[in-house]
Design a protein around this motif. Structure first.
Motif, PDB file in Angstrom:
ATOM      1  N   GLN A  33       4.750  -2.598  -2.912  1.00  0.00           N
ATOM      2  CA  GLN A  33       4.634  -1.662  -2.104  1.00  0.00           C
ATOM      3  C   GLN A  33       4.102  -0.524  -2.822  1.00  0.00           C
ATOM      4  O   GLN A  33       2.610  -0.134  -2.432  1.00  0.00           O
ATOM      5  N   GLY A  34       4.335  -0.186  -4.039  1.00  0.00           N
ATOM      6  CA  GLY A  34       4.468   0.929  -5.199  1.00  0.00           C
ATOM      7  C   GLY A  34       3.101   0.504  -5.356  1.00  0.00           C
ATOM      8  O   GLY A  34       1.754   0.884  -5.656  1.00  0.00           O
ATOM      9  N   VAL A  35       2.076  -0.575  -6.088  1.00  0.00           N
ATOM     10  CA  VAL A  35       0.695  -1.200  -6.192  1.00  0.00           C
ATOM     11  C   VAL A  35       0.128  -1.185  -5.424  1.00  0.00           C
ATOM     12  O   VAL A  35      -0.972  -0.613  -5.537  1.00  0.00           O
ATOM     13  N   ILE A  36       0.285  -1.279  -3.953  1.00  0.00           N
ATOM     14  CA  ILE A  36      -0.719  -0.933  -3.043  1.00  0.00           C
ATOM     15  C   ILE A  36      -0.955   0.568  -2.455  1.00  0.00           C
ATOM     16  O   ILE A  36      -2.018   0.667  -2.586  1.00  0.00           O
ATOM     17  N   LEU A  37      -0.320   0.883  -2.667  1.00  0.00           N
ATOM     18  CA  LEU A  37      -0.103   2.216  -1.977  1.00  0.00           C
ATOM     19  C   LEU A  37      -0.396   3.136  -3.493  1.00  0.00           C
ATOM     20  O   LEU A  37      -1.266   4.104  -3.154  1.00  0.00           O
ATOM     21  N   MET A  38      -0.252   2.822  -4.870  1.00  0.00           N
ATOM     22  CA  MET A  38      -1.158   3.447  -5.544  1.00  0.00           C
ATOM     23  C   MET A  38      -2.580   3.310  -5.912  1.00  0.00           C
ATOM     24  O   MET A  38      -3.509   4.245  -5.469  1.00  0.00           O
ATOM     25  N   GLY A  39      -3.047   2.107  -5.516  1.00  0.00           N
ATOM     26  CA  GLY A  39      -4.242   1.726  -4.605  1.00  0.00           C
ATOM     27  C   GLY A  39      -4.925   2.523  -3.267  1.00  0.00           C
ATOM     28  O   GLY A  39      -5.465   3.112  -3.630  1.00  0.00           O
ATOM     29  N   VAL A  40      -4.242   2.534  -2.706  1.00  0.00           N
ATOM     30  CA  VAL A  40      -4.760   3.585  -1.109  1.00  0.00           C
ATOM     31  C   VAL A  40      -4.862   5.546  -2.463  1.00  0.00           C
ATOM     32  O   VAL A  40      -5.912   5.854  -1.599  1.00  0.00           O
ATOM     33  N   LEU A  41      -3.911   5.876  -2.756  1.00  0.00           N
ATOM     34  CA  LEU A  41      -3.984   6.615  -3.299  1.00  0.00           C
ATOM     35  C   LEU A  41      -4.271   6.981  -4.163  1.00  0.00           C
ATOM     36  O   LEU A  41      -5.659   7.652  -4.751  1.00  0.00           O
TER      37      LEU A  41
END
Length: 128
Positions: free
Chosen positions: A26-34
């Motif tokens: 989840q953190g990796v996906i969210l870092m991509g989005v952000l």
């Protein structure tokens, strides 16, 4: 302060839904989005990501505990509070260590670590 494009809010919400149920990477996906959607330093985005992931995990945990306590997960579902305490302690230690290390790493090194961790997580998930 700049206003984020609408798609960032939608993608962050969807990442929260995914994280509340599953959580892996989840953190990796969210870092991509952000990272794509918000013009900010990687260290600040990492901090934002940490807070958002903590909120998602906290809310999801409360919902699962409430569901278990009310028998919505089956009559034999129980919360193992020792495991909850151990995971919570690990999350606090990891959060402080991650914040301390993340602030000190140059952006390229931090980005590289995020990519390596993300690729490793995907590889391990696909291999099992």
């Amino acid at each position: 302060r700049t206003v984020e494009p609408g798609w960032v809010l939608v993608a962050a919400f969807l990442t929260g839904v995914y994280g509340g149920y599953f959580g892996a990477a989840q953190g990796v996906i969210l870092m991509g989005v952000l990272g794509i959607g918000i013009n900010e330093t990687l260290q600040r985005l990492n901090g934002i990501k940490n807070v958002l992931v903590a909120v998602v995990n906290g809310v999801a945990g409360l919902i699962f505990v409430a569901a278990a306590e009310h028998g919505l997960l089956g009559s034999d579902a129980e919360v193992d509070w020792l495991v909850v305490v151990v995971i919570a302690a690990g999350a606090v230690v990891g959060g402080f260590l991650g914040a301390a290390v993340g602030r000190r790493l140059p952006p390229l090194v931090l980005r590289s670590v995020i990519v390596v961790v993300g690729l490793t997580a995907v590889t391990l998930m696909l291999a099992t």
